[in-house]
Scaffold this motif. Structure first.
Motif, PDB file in Angstrom:
ATOM      1  N   GLY A  55       0.821  -1.208   0.000  1.00 31.52           N
ATOM      2  CA  GLY A  55       0.000   0.000   0.000  1.00 31.52           C
ATOM      3  C   GLY A  55       0.849   1.249   0.000  1.00 31.52           C
ATOM      4  O   GLY A  55       0.600   2.192  -0.765  1.00 31.52           O
ATOM      5  N   ALA A  56       1.879   1.264   0.851  1.00 30.56           N
ATOM      6  CA  ALA A  56       2.718   2.465   0.935  1.00 30.56           C
ATOM      7  C   ALA A  56       3.501   2.652  -0.357  1.00 30.56           C
ATOM      8  O   ALA A  56       3.686   3.791  -0.814  1.00 30.56           O
ATOM      9  N   PHE A 115       2.495   1.606  -3.315  1.00 29.49           N
ATOM     10  CA  PHE A 115       1.479   2.038  -4.277  1.00 29.49           C
ATOM     11  C   PHE A 115       1.206   3.535  -4.131  1.00 29.49           C
ATOM     12  O   PHE A 115       1.164   4.285  -5.116  1.00 29.49           O
ATOM     13  N   ALA A 116       1.062   3.972  -2.886  1.00 27.57           N
ATOM     14  CA  ALA A 116       0.821   5.395  -2.650  1.00 27.57           C
ATOM     15  C   ALA A 116       2.005   6.239  -3.096  1.00 27.57           C
ATOM     16  O   ALA A 116       1.859   7.385  -3.493  1.00 27.57           O
ATOM     17  N   SER A 117       3.216   5.649  -3.022  1.00 28.67           N
ATOM     18  CA  SER A 117       4.419   6.414  -3.370  1.00 28.67           C
ATOM     19  C   SER A 117       4.646   6.518  -4.856  1.00 28.67           C
ATOM     20  O   SER A 117       5.115   7.547  -5.349  1.00 28.67           O
ATOM     21  N   LYS A 175      12.286   1.576  -2.786  1.00 27.44           N
ATOM     22  CA  LYS A 175      11.327   2.124  -1.826  1.00 27.44           C
ATOM     23  C   LYS A 175      10.745   1.000  -0.969  1.00 27.44           C
ATOM     24  O   LYS A 175      10.579   1.138   0.244  1.00 27.44           O
ATOM     25  N   LEU A 185      10.845   0.746   3.051  1.00 28.55           N
ATOM     26  CA  LEU A 185       9.613   0.816   3.850  1.00 28.55           C
ATOM     27  C   LEU A 185       9.353  -0.466   4.640  1.00 28.55           C
ATOM     28  O   LEU A 185       8.822  -0.409   5.756  1.00 28.55           O
ATOM     29  N   ALA A 190      -4.196   7.529  -6.775  1.00 31.31           N
ATOM     30  CA  ALA A 190      -3.429   6.391  -6.262  1.00 31.31           C
ATOM     31  C   ALA A 190      -2.892   6.650  -4.850  1.00 31.31           C
ATOM     32  O   ALA A 190      -2.933   5.767  -3.984  1.00 31.31           O
ATOM     33  N   THR A 191      -2.410   7.857  -4.615  1.00 29.01           N
ATOM     34  CA  THR A 191      -1.789   8.146  -3.324  1.00 29.01           C
ATOM     35  C   THR A 191      -2.828   8.066  -2.209  1.00 29.01           C
ATOM     36  O   THR A 191      -2.584   7.418  -1.168  1.00 29.01           O
ATOM     37  N   GLY A 238      -3.903   4.422  -1.811  1.00 25.89           N
ATOM     38  CA  GLY A 238      -2.835   3.635  -1.172  1.00 25.89           C
ATOM     39  C   GLY A 238      -2.773   3.894   0.323  1.00 25.89           C
ATOM     40  O   GLY A 238      -2.667   2.966   1.136  1.00 25.89           O
ATOM     41  N   ILE A 239      -2.858   5.173   0.702  1.00 26.78           N
ATOM     42  CA  ILE A 239      -2.777   5.517   2.127  1.00 26.78           C
ATOM     43  C   ILE A 239      -3.988   4.956   2.869  1.00 26.78           C
ATOM     44  O   ILE A 239      -3.853   4.328   3.933  1.00 26.78           O
ATOM     45  N   THR A 290      -3.814   1.128   3.158  1.00 26.92           N
ATOM     46  CA  THR A 290      -2.798   0.679   4.112  1.00 26.92           C
ATOM     47  C   THR A 290      -3.304   0.833   5.542  1.00 26.92           C
ATOM     48  O   THR A 290      -3.144  -0.078   6.371  1.00 26.92           O
ATOM     49  N   ASN A 306       5.789   6.658   7.393  1.00 28.49           N
ATOM     50  CA  ASN A 306       5.924   5.691   6.303  1.00 28.49           C
ATOM     51  C   ASN A 306       4.653   5.541   5.480  1.00 28.49           C
ATOM     52  O   ASN A 306       4.720   5.169   4.316  1.00 28.49           O
ATOM     53  N   VAL A 307       3.516   5.773   6.084  1.00 28.35           N
ATOM     54  CA  VAL A 307       2.276   5.561   5.337  1.00 28.35           C
ATOM     55  C   VAL A 307       1.753   6.873   4.745  1.00 28.35           C
ATOM     56  O   VAL A 307       1.087   6.873   3.723  1.00 28.35           O
ATOM     57  N   TYR A 344       6.088  10.092   3.696  1.00 28.17           N
ATOM     58  CA  TYR A 344       6.986   9.715   2.599  1.00 28.17           C
ATOM     59  C   TYR A 344       6.237   9.432   1.303  1.00 28.17           C
ATOM     60  O   TYR A 344       6.653   9.894   0.242  1.00 28.17           O
ATOM     61  N   PRO A 345       5.108   8.662   1.332  1.00 28.56           N
ATOM     62  CA  PRO A 345       4.405   8.471   0.059  1.00 28.56           C
ATOM     63  C   PRO A 345       3.963   9.780  -0.590  1.00 28.56           C
ATOM     64  O   PRO A 345       4.100   9.949  -1.802  1.00 28.56           O
ATOM     65  N   TYR A 401       7.105  11.346  -2.066  1.00 28.70           N
ATOM     66  CA  TYR A 401       7.542  10.668  -3.301  1.00 28.70           C
ATOM     67  C   TYR A 401       6.610  10.997  -4.464  1.00 28.70           C
ATOM     68  O   TYR A 401       7.058  11.159  -5.600  1.00 28.70           O
ATOM     69  N   THR A 402       5.295  11.068  -4.182  1.00 29.56           N
ATOM     70  CA  THR A 402       4.350  11.394  -5.249  1.00 29.56           C
ATOM     71  C   THR A 402       4.603  12.793  -5.783  1.00 29.56           C
ATOM     72  O   THR A 402       4.639  13.015  -7.001  1.00 29.56           O
TER      73      THR A 402
END
Lengths: 274, 274, 274, 274, 274
Positions: free
Chosen positions: A45-46, A48-50, A148, A152, C4-5, C8-9, C12, C197-198, C201-202, C205-206
């Motif tokens: 998930g993390a 994917f979010a990234s 990544k 993570l 997606a972000t 994903g969050i 998770t 981390n959830v 950072y995501p 990165y996005t």
């Protein structure tokens, strides 16, 4: 060897399992659905979010690539390019047109086509060079997904352990169940650290090495194409291209076609120059 | 000293063992087959998965190199190159042809052969320069194997400890065996941290230093060869090459052949310029 | 995919919660106001102190951007630019003036306006290039806020755990309440590690990926504008611009307009050159 | 201040000891021969294995340098160089010959000698520039020894603690001795973390700062020498060199010799331009 | 906002204290003189040993700067420079002389003085550019002090905790006092982690941002001065300088003076080009 990454990962997992059994750990004690959900699901998930959907969907393809791809044979490329250079010297650049059809590598094919089309050398260099840069950037999009993941997974493993410990610590009234519960809590850390170091980083390093090797091979091809277009002496072209090979590879090539060629004095030197 | 790395590693291990014994640890208590399997086997597997068969097989050769290789004698190179420059000035470049046979270093030999063959200076520079770059890249392939080992070993050690603790925590019913079991679990951490810091990183640093010294020496040779080909005044060539040496090495060279030469005013200055 | 972000969050967090419930953690046990105050308040405060009011106020806007922004369609840009190049070739640069009004992208619009105004090519390049650099720098101001948050949150989580433990350890006289109190103390670590981390950072990165994609798209536009101004052959311009696309995107474009165009031999090659 | 590093290290150690005594720690409890052997011996061994005999033997010299060296007086260099520039303008470059004997700094002396010898400006620049680069590389060889020590010491401290804990955990049958034994085990961590943060890193940072300051000073001298050789106007040379000084240092120099010179309008500006 | 750093630090500390009180921690339990001595004294000592007296004495000044400094108004600079450019176009460079007296910013003043003095453009660029580089280097000397503090404080906190634990573990015979003693031991970690994350890093980041903003503003001024000296069209100069501003700042400037000026077509584009 082709499947080194898959073999290495498999062997490492088997070895850790075996050592655990030797110590007396029963394999089922190493399985915990909830911990696996947190670590593998949470890391997915993390990640994917990234990186977004598009790069996330590349993951299966990248695993296959890391597990099966082989490094390009740079020696063969040098021979091909030197042959082209000889032919171009003898019969002119246009004589190469019929050879282009039989080229399999798309980058070499495109480059040779541009040469035969009479593209300006600066433009030719610019097009092929930015093609290499774009390939490297695309590759980086791929292997950075695993980087990544490797970064993570251990912290999400710790997070899973903390969640379990919170449960354990809230129920200290039953001390006889405490040991297995704490043991279970540590499984999340085990999964996180293990997947990062045994799977994600090795796959990432393998993809990085493959990408670097492919870029290196394309630089060799680019240099060879530029030399062909400039009408360089084939021996000079070979001399330039040989610096891309390891001493062993050079020795093979020079042993092969050195017999009929000139400038023999520099061959043993080149063969030893490691 | 030739075997500093081997001696350093051996002494450190002996010292840690001795200190442990002083504290009352019995040496057999420091041996645990399962932990060793996880740490050394697991690290090997993960490194193998990361770098592939071909680079993995280099490891024994790299150990031997780290344990026995000596740094090149740059002072001797300067003398050789200045001698060549003097001879080329007096008798012409072709007079160097007979000297080439007696050169042992393959890089210098190749470079001098190219000079005598009348290679174009730009091409000569390009060939030798890309040779140095390729050597550095090959070396990096080597020492990065140990760097990856040093990065993976401690975390795989922690992983081994977690596996053992899971076993221990699942069997809290026999408290009298708990101490030695936990002690055994920590051995995996000990092996991981120890091998990384006492073996992998020192070997990696030694190989890096050897690689940097060899590249530096070849840059010196390259600069010398370019000066010879350009027909530079031998004293100017020497002045350029001396900047590659430490002040002590310079003092020796200038003390040796400074007596007969000109430009004496700059010698004490150069000897002190540290 | 657009969100997606956010997905994903959300997934998770849901997954970790579900796994916790599977293990027997009651959801209310995961809520601790004081810990949340320390971690989220403390991280906000430290980030505020680090980046100042102005950048801190960007955070909501940046969340929206990370959750909704889409990557630019580079293929469409190539088509537009090649069309402009064809038109400029046929009818002259001034014929583009009427097209400018209908351009939506402000960067392309500004660039085309400067071309039509007859700006000097070097100055044109300089203005657009520094515009891209300034955009990248502004973006970095944004995503580095989340990078700092991701770096600070876990340590502030540890800080919150230490504060709670100090309270716990000062009250060891009531052992029956100890478990839940320690569990509560670990919640601060959980919040810190989890949010970093959830979430942080995501999102970071996005935003980095969006910024890199936008800069890449603008470099493509810049290269296209320079080619239009230089009066390049539209096919040469297309060849240059295609290197910015992935092989799949190239195949689409070449399949589209390749039918009517010349130089067909290079198309399959380019389509495969991945 | 000359001995800041030594004073800082001493004061920190004293302070930590005092605070420990305030808390009730008896100083002898902080001494453990076996732990010291592992940490200091082991770190020395690993550093020796990493950097080899020659660089290891530099350590005492480097300590002395870090504890006693002073930063060069750049203001004095500017004055000297501006004086030379004035003299060269008035009486010609050869007039500087007699001044060379009295120069103490070997780098400045060598540079001025090369100027008086009539060396070609490009060659002069190349020789002095590569001298600075070589000095920086030599310095890095030095301070990186301490950087490696600072990196290795804490992990070797952990290693020592693990060795001790293995002993402790193997002897849980005597609980009354457990506390002091565990306390002793932590001494290795204390030694490792303490030596890295209180000794190795501060010494490394000091050597880095000294190296940077020396390189900066030599760049100033190089720029001054080039200006002298080019016959620059002394005031222009001074203007260039002043950018190497801090605003305070500039104010002093401009206050000193500004009275007799021209271009007075730029002085207050330069003095404030911090 | 002017005092964001001070407010952020204060609010974070208050918040952590409040949350601690909510959890039941009594504020006096958070105070431990010995731990504070080790952490704050030890960190100061290690930083002093690392950076020397001169840079250590800058700390109070740097705190004040981080707490009160404001970012430069780049929009105002653009207006000033465009005004100068217009005036220079109309009345010649010398007409600017009378304006110089009223310039407050010393960098702009020095640059304009050099322009009016008729300094050679290359030399002008070199002097101002190296002034900016020197300022950045001086600033780095400052904020790296806090970076070192932020790196050292947490490990020195751990060191303080280990010292306290050694005392605690040596006195396990009085279990009823154990809790508060261990709690006290953790205070050193709390102080170390807290001061690093809540004070040292935020101050360091603020100083870095201030330094980057000041360098950016001076680059803008430098570009403007070069354009003035080159006699650029004021609108071209403005176009160049606008790329240093954010889209919002540009919109304001273009809204202000766009009414009377030409080239209106590019304004909405520039205003939107974010």
């Amino acid at each position: 060897m082709k499947a080194a990454t898959a073999i290495g990962i498999g062997a490492t997992c088997a070895l850790i399992l075996m050592a655990g059994i030797m110590e007396g750990v029963s394999p089922p004690a190493l399985i915990n659905i909830a911990a696996a959900m947190i670590v593998f699901g949470g890391t997915s998930g993390a990640v994917f979010a990234s990186v977004g959907m598009k790069r996330f969907m590349l993951i299966p393809k990248l695993y296959i690539k890391a597990f099966t791809a082989e490094y390009a044979d740079k020696s063969a490329r040098v021979s091909t390019l030197v042959n082209f250079a000889e032919r171009a010297r003898k019969d002119g650049l246009l004589a190469l047109e019929e050879d282009i059809e039989s080229i399999e590598d798309p980058f070499l094919k495109k480059g040779m086509q541009l040469v035969v089309d009479g593209t300006d050398p600066d433009l030719l260099y610019e097009i092929l060079d930015s093609e290499i840069d774009a390939m490297t950037a695309r590759h980086k999009d791929g292997h950075s997904v695993f980087e990544k993941g490797g970064g993570l997974a251990p912290t999400i493993g710790v997070l899973g352990t903390v969640v379990s410990l919170i449960h354990v610590l809230g129920n200290l009234s039953a001390p006889e169940t405490l040991g297995p519960l704490i043991a279970g809590a540590f499984l999340a850390t085990l999964y996180g650290v293990g997947s990062a170091n045994v799977v994600f980083y090795p796959v990432c390093y393998t993809l990085q090495a493959l990408s670097a090797a492919e870029a290196d091979e394309r630089r060799l091809v680019l240099e060879g194409i530029m030399a062909i277009q400039a009408g360089d002496n084939p021996r000079v072209a070979q001399e330039k291209l040989l610096s891309y090979l390891s001493p062993e590879q050079r020795a093979v090539i020079l042993g092969d076609d050195g017999k009929g060629g000139g400038s023999s004095a520099s061959e043993p030197a080149a063969a030893q120059a490691a």
